[in-house]
Write a protein that holds these residues in place. Structure first.
Motif, PDB file in Angstrom:
ATOM      1  N   VAL A   1       1.046  -1.657  -1.068  1.00 12.96           N
ATOM      2  CA  VAL A   1      -0.317  -1.974  -1.495  1.00 12.96           C
ATOM      3  C   VAL A   1      -0.566  -1.362  -2.869  1.00 12.96           C
ATOM      4  O   VAL A   1      -0.249  -0.188  -3.096  1.00 12.96           O
ATOM      5  CB  VAL A   1      -1.359  -1.418  -0.496  1.00 12.96           C
ATOM      6  CG1 VAL A   1      -2.764  -1.487  -1.085  1.00 12.96           C
ATOM      7  CG2 VAL A   1      -1.308  -2.184   0.820  1.00 12.96           C
ATOM      8  N   ASN A   2      -1.079  -2.149  -3.801  1.00 12.89           N
ATOM      9  CA  ASN A   2      -1.755  -1.545  -4.952  1.00 12.89           C
ATOM     10  C   ASN A   2      -3.155  -2.118  -5.019  1.00 12.89           C
ATOM     11  O   ASN A   2      -3.417  -3.216  -4.534  1.00 12.89           O
ATOM     12  CB  ASN A   2      -0.971  -1.709  -6.257  1.00 12.89           C
ATOM     13  CG  ASN A   2      -0.598  -3.136  -6.568  1.00 12.89           C
ATOM     14  OD1 ASN A   2      -1.477  -3.979  -6.738  1.00 12.89           O
ATOM     15  ND2 ASN A   2       0.703  -3.413  -6.648  1.00 12.89           N
ATOM     16  N   LEU A   3      -4.044  -1.366  -5.559  1.00  9.67           N
ATOM     17  CA  LEU A   3      -5.470  -1.577  -5.321  1.00  9.67           C
ATOM     18  C   LEU A   3      -6.122  -2.527  -6.315  1.00  9.67           C
ATOM     19  O   LEU A   3      -5.583  -2.795  -7.397  1.00  9.67           O
ATOM     20  CB  LEU A   3      -6.173  -0.220  -5.353  1.00  9.67           C
ATOM     21  CG  LEU A   3      -5.569   0.831  -4.403  1.00  9.67           C
ATOM     22  CD1 LEU A   3      -6.228   2.175  -4.597  1.00  9.67           C
ATOM     23  CD2 LEU A   3      -5.699   0.360  -2.955  1.00  9.67           C
ATOM     24  N   TYR A   4      -7.300  -3.020  -5.942  1.00  9.85           N
ATOM     25  CA  TYR A   4      -8.080  -3.840  -6.871  1.00  9.85           C
ATOM     26  C   TYR A   4      -8.200  -3.082  -8.198  1.00  9.85           C
ATOM     27  O   TYR A   4      -8.358  -1.849  -8.221  1.00  9.85           O
ATOM     28  CB  TYR A   4      -9.490  -4.083  -6.331  1.00  9.85           C
ATOM     29  CG  TYR A   4      -9.595  -5.020  -5.158  1.00  9.85           C
ATOM     30  CD1 TYR A   4      -8.502  -5.722  -4.667  1.00  9.85           C
ATOM     31  CD2 TYR A   4     -10.825  -5.226  -4.527  1.00  9.85           C
ATOM     32  CE1 TYR A   4      -8.621  -6.590  -3.595  1.00  9.85           C
ATOM     33  CE2 TYR A   4     -10.961  -6.088  -3.457  1.00  9.85           C
ATOM     34  CZ  TYR A   4      -9.856  -6.761  -2.985  1.00  9.85           C
ATOM     35  OH  TYR A   4      -9.986  -7.614  -1.921  1.00  9.85           O
TER      36      TYR A   4
ATOM     37  N   VAL B   1       2.759   2.520  -3.302  1.00  7.10           N
ATOM     38  CA  VAL B   1       1.519   2.229  -4.005  1.00  7.10           C
ATOM     39  C   VAL B   1       1.757   1.855  -5.462  1.00  7.10           C
ATOM     40  O   VAL B   1       0.841   1.428  -6.154  1.00  7.10           O
ATOM     41  CB  VAL B   1       0.580   3.460  -3.918  1.00  7.10           C
ATOM     42  CG1 VAL B   1       1.096   4.612  -4.766  1.00  7.10           C
ATOM     43  CG2 VAL B   1      -0.842   3.099  -4.312  1.00  7.10           C
ATOM     44  N   ASP B   2       2.981   1.987  -5.933  1.00  4.59           N
ATOM     45  CA  ASP B   2       3.296   1.806  -7.350  1.00  4.59           C
ATOM     46  C   ASP B   2       4.499   0.876  -7.494  1.00  4.59           C
ATOM     47  O   ASP B   2       5.571   1.152  -6.937  1.00  4.59           O
ATOM     48  CB  ASP B   2       3.613   3.175  -7.962  1.00  4.59           C
ATOM     49  CG  ASP B   2       3.810   3.141  -9.459  1.00  4.59           C
ATOM     50  OD1 ASP B   2       3.987   2.048 -10.018  1.00  4.59           O
ATOM     51  OD2 ASP B   2       3.802   4.216 -10.092  1.00  4.59           O
TER      52      ASP B   2
ATOM     53  N   LEU C   1      12.269  12.912   4.047  1.00  4.80           N
ATOM     54  CA  LEU C   1      11.889  13.478   2.751  1.00  4.80           C
ATOM     55  C   LEU C   1      11.378  12.387   1.825  1.00  4.80           C
ATOM     56  O   LEU C   1      10.380  12.578   1.122  1.00  4.80           O
ATOM     57  CB  LEU C   1      13.080  14.195   2.118  1.00  4.80           C
ATOM     58  CG  LEU C   1      12.837  14.795   0.727  1.00  4.80           C
ATOM     59  CD1 LEU C   1      11.717  15.825   0.775  1.00  4.80           C
ATOM     60  CD2 LEU C   1      14.121  15.420   0.170  1.00  4.80           C
ATOM     61  N   PHE C   2      12.016  11.246   1.822  1.00  3.66           N
ATOM     62  CA  PHE C   2      11.585  10.140   0.967  1.00  3.66           C
ATOM     63  C   PHE C   2      10.211   9.636   1.410  1.00  3.66           C
ATOM     64  O   PHE C   2       9.329   9.362   0.573  1.00  3.66           O
ATOM     65  CB  PHE C   2      12.621   9.003   1.030  1.00  3.66           C
ATOM     66  CG  PHE C   2      12.405   7.933   0.005  1.00  3.66           C
ATOM     67  CD1 PHE C   2      12.802   8.119  -1.311  1.00  3.66           C
ATOM     68  CD2 PHE C   2      11.802   6.727   0.346  1.00  3.66           C
ATOM     69  CE1 PHE C   2      12.606   7.122  -2.262  1.00  3.66           C
ATOM     70  CE2 PHE C   2      11.611   5.722  -0.591  1.00  3.66           C
ATOM     71  CZ  PHE C   2      12.010   5.931  -1.906  1.00  3.66           C
ATOM     72  N   ARG C   3       9.993   9.531   2.714  1.00  3.96           N
ATOM     73  CA  ARG C   3       8.697   9.084   3.218  1.00  3.96           C
ATOM     74  C   ARG C   3       7.600  10.086   2.854  1.00  3.96           C
ATOM     75  O   ARG C   3       6.472   9.702   2.552  1.00  3.96           O
ATOM     76  CB  ARG C   3       8.754   8.882   4.741  1.00  3.96           C
ATOM     77  CG  ARG C   3       9.768   7.832   5.186  1.00  3.96           C
ATOM     78  CD  ARG C   3       9.545   7.388   6.627  1.00  3.96           C
ATOM     79  NE  ARG C   3       9.577   8.463   7.604  1.00  3.96           N
ATOM     80  CZ  ARG C   3      10.675   8.962   8.172  1.00  3.96           C
ATOM     81  NH1 ARG C   3      11.871   8.484   7.830  1.00  3.96           N
ATOM     82  NH2 ARG C   3      10.595   9.914   9.083  1.00  3.96           N
ATOM     83  N   GLN C   4       7.923  11.361   2.902  1.00  5.76           N
ATOM     84  CA  GLN C   4       6.950  12.388   2.528  1.00  5.76           C
ATOM     85  C   GLN C   4       6.542  12.262   1.058  1.00  5.76           C
ATOM     86  O   GLN C   4       5.359  12.375   0.707  1.00  5.76           O
ATOM     87  CB  GLN C   4       7.528  13.780   2.789  1.00  5.76           C
ATOM     88  CG  GLN C   4       7.640  14.133   4.271  1.00  5.76           C
ATOM     89  CD  GLN C   4       8.394  15.431   4.486  1.00  5.76           C
ATOM     90  OE1 GLN C   4       9.321  15.754   3.748  1.00  5.76           O
ATOM     91  NE2 GLN C   4       7.996  16.181   5.507  1.00  5.76           N
ATOM     92  N   ARG C   5       7.531  12.014   0.209  1.00  4.69           N
ATOM     93  CA  ARG C   5       7.229  11.872  -1.222  1.00  4.69           C
ATOM     94  C   ARG C   5       6.360  10.648  -1.486  1.00  4.69           C
ATOM     95  O   ARG C   5       5.423  10.686  -2.290  1.00  4.69           O
ATOM     96  CB  ARG C   5       8.529  11.788  -2.015  1.00  4.69           C
ATOM     97  CG  ARG C   5       9.290  13.115  -2.076  1.00  4.69           C
ATOM     98  CD  ARG C   5      10.656  12.933  -2.699  1.00  4.69           C
ATOM     99  NE  ARG C   5      11.354  14.213  -2.840  1.00  4.69           N
ATOM    100  CZ  ARG C   5      12.637  14.340  -3.137  1.00  4.69           C
ATOM    101  NH1 ARG C   5      13.379  13.242  -3.326  1.00  4.69           N
ATOM    102  NH2 ARG C   5      13.189  15.532  -3.243  1.00  4.69           N
ATOM    103  N   LEU C   6       6.658   9.552  -0.798  1.00  9.89           N
ATOM    104  CA  LEU C   6       5.845   8.356  -0.951  1.00  9.89           C
ATOM    105  C   LEU C   6       4.417   8.597  -0.465  1.00  9.89           C
ATOM    106  O   LEU C   6       3.441   8.148  -1.087  1.00  9.89           O
ATOM    107  CB  LEU C   6       6.463   7.195  -0.177  1.00  9.89           C
ATOM    108  CG  LEU C   6       7.784   6.623  -0.708  1.00  9.89           C
ATOM    109  CD1 LEU C   6       8.318   5.565   0.249  1.00  9.89           C
ATOM    110  CD2 LEU C   6       7.609   6.033  -2.104  1.00  9.89           C
ATOM    111  N   ALA C   7       4.288   9.318   0.652  1.00 11.64           N
ATOM    112  CA  ALA C   7       2.959   9.604   1.195  1.00 11.64           C
ATOM    113  C   ALA C   7       2.151  10.476   0.242  1.00 11.64           C
ATOM    114  O   ALA C   7       0.942  10.252   0.036  1.00 11.64           O
ATOM    115  CB  ALA C   7       3.093  10.290   2.554  1.00 11.64           C
TER     116      ALA C   7
END
Length: 538
Positions: A114-117, A158-159, A180-186
């Motif tokens: 997702v990226n935002l309006y 998000v990016d 670890l990768f999921r944590q960084r994304l979060a």
């Protein structure tokens, strides 16, 4: 009361089987979605994103098929549904959550993209109030926060610049994503929603109320990670807020090394100062060192203005920042490059001027497309231990002030023009500030002293040094005017200006000893005006 944890350990690796893609910025979307499909990931989507994927020939399921409810209210309501949020928030190893998913036909979503309006860009475009409000995203931040909270099982992107790293991770982990990768994304997702909401709150505070907001947040997007901050042992990054105000943050760098922390700080100070001078009336140049001006001047041409500004303090100008209020031309460029300069910033630069500057490959050349408006409202911030200070930008302009002559002698037209010039510059000098001006150019600047009389003396001393270096018989402060950013608390500061040869003074007034200061000015035949506005800059 805090919500208790069930202490279910997060799996180290999670396979990506199902992804929901809903993006405003579709940069890189199609190749990323194609790669996910090729890896066996089922695709869900919404609205325009689903249409784009389908038109590209990718199999995609519309979210409305999951929620059994169509998009309504012009797309305002489409993902706010348990079929989506349950799929993002379910703890996959919790028996109760498993039972709820089975009972309600909820299939987990393993990847949220997702990226935002585009609230920030719509706001920056100068759109009307209703258009800005319409571009406040609701469903997007809600999904991002849900997925980021449940990063034990869900990857959240998000990016668009992270698409490649997700695919690399899947390849390295054989279709899985590590904890670890999921944590960084979060972490990045929460930073993004925080910045997004902070921008909305800041806009509302400015649009609706001029009072101090109960809650205030700062937000920005990383523009460049720097080698260090003010000093080599300090880490630093440069963040853009989305404010369209012309300046170093919005400028295009045409050439030169990467801007450092100190470069950006000083360049901003230089450009804000030179913008005080109307480019339609005259060319203006400001030379800055350590966020303080060491020379400011106007002239018929930029070359003339630069020569006058440089003459104020040629020693300090070495390694400084040069700001111009007009398009850099070849004549000015040829003079500027004769002195070691870190940065040149201007609204634009001719091709011939760019060619001259190009001979100095490390010299940074920035063009902004315009000048900032010194009258424009805005906010300024300063951090303190445990908090920060917020205040409105100092957008007071001397031309808008009702100057009051308080001495027996009124200033001449020439003195008055130089007094206005000096007060413009004093606004941008660290306090205590004293600025001597003669014939549209600074001839002595005293900055950042604990005593105003010391600033007066330092400015006069530097002016004498410049006169000696130029072989002049007397200091340029003889016959000059002087500006003070705040009132003279005692007559001694004014008497130091008299000693330097000043003939007229511009200052805010408001001291308990104003009568004493006025009497001293009258005793020495000075003209003095009060502005009623001070310009402290700490």
């Amino acid at each position: 009361m805090a919500v208790p944890s069930k202490n279910i350990p997060a799996p180290d690796r999670v396979a990506l089987k199902r992804a929901l893609l809903s993006v405003s910025d579709k940069t890189g979307l199609l190749p990323f979605a194609q790669a996910l499909h090729d890896a066996g990931v089922a695709l869900l989507s919404t609205g325009g994103t689903a249409k784009a994927l389908a038109e590209a020939g990718l199999p995609v399921t519309d979210v409305s098929a999951v929620t059994s409810f169509p998009e309504i209210m012009d797309g305002r309501v489409k993902t706010l549904h348990p079929g989506v949020h349950g799929a993002l928030l379910a703890i996959r190893d919790d028996p109760q959550h498993q039972e709820a998913m089975a009972a309600h036909g909820i299939t987990p979503i393993d990847l949220l993209v997702v990226n935002l309006y585009p609230f920030e860009s719509v706001r920056a475009s100068g759109a009307d109030y209703a258009s800005i409000v319409e571009n406040i995203d609701i469903g997007g931040p809600a999904m991002l926060r849900a997925a980021a909270k449940n990063h034990a099982y869900v990857s959240v992107v998000v990016d668009p610049t992270d698409y490649a790293s997700v695919l690399d991770e899947m390849k390295a982990q054989e279709g899985h994503v590590s904890l670890l990768f999921r944590q960084r994304l979060a972490a990045k997702a929460y930073a993004r929603t925080a910045a997004y909401d902070a921008g909305i709150a800041a806009w509302f505070a400015q649009a609706v109320s001029g009072t101090s907001a109960t809650y205030r947040s700062l937000s920005g997007t990383l523009a460049s990670e720097m080698r260090y901050g003010e000093n080599p042992h300090q880490m630093a990054g440069f963040y853009r807020t989305g404010d369209p105000r012309p300046g170093v943050a919005t400028a295009r760098q045409l050439q030169g090394k990467t801007l450092s922390y100190n470069n950006i700080n000083d360049t901003d100070a230089a450009f804000e100062l030179v913008a005080e001078f109307d480019s339609a009336a005259f060319a203006a140049v400001a030379i800055i060192k350590h966020a303080n001006p060491c020379g400011v001047a106007t002239g018929e041409t930029l070359r003339d203005a630069y020569a006058k500004a440089l003459a104020c303090d040629p020693v300090s100008a070495f390694g400084g920042i040069v700001a111009l209020n007009r398009t850099l031309d070849v004549a000015a460029a040829e003079e500027i490059v004769k002195v070691f300069t870190e940065v040149i910033i201007a609204p634009d630069a001719t091709e011939e001027a760019q060619a001259v500057v190009a001979a100095k490959k490390n010299l940074r050349l920035l063009v902004t497309g315009g000048l900032p408006d010194p009258r424009e409202p805005g906010l300024a911030f300063k951090t303190v231990a445990g908090g920060f200070l917020a205040q409105s930008r100092d957008n007071g302009v001397v031309d808008d002030l009702d100057l009051k002559v308080v001495t027996q002698r009124a200033p001449s037209e020439g003195e008055l023009a130089d007094m206005r010039f000096a007060f413009r510059v004093a606004k941008h000098v660290k306090s205590n500030a004293i600025v001597y001006v003669k014939d549209g150019a600074t001839v002595g600047i005293g900055a950042g002293q604990m005593s105003r009389v010391d600033s007066s003396r330092i400015a006069a001393t530097k002016a004498q040094d410049a006169a000696d270096a130029a072989g002049l018989p007397v200091s340029a402060t003889k016959g000059s005017v002087v500006a003070s950013d705040a009132f003279f608390p005692f007559a001694d500061g004014l008497l130091a200006a008299v000693e330097a040869g000043a003939t007229a003074v511009i200052q805010p007034g408001g001291s308990m000893r104003d009568d004493e200061v006025i009497a001293a000015a009258d005793a020495h035949g000075l003209a003095m005006v009060f502005t009623g506005m001070r310009h402290f800059r700490h």
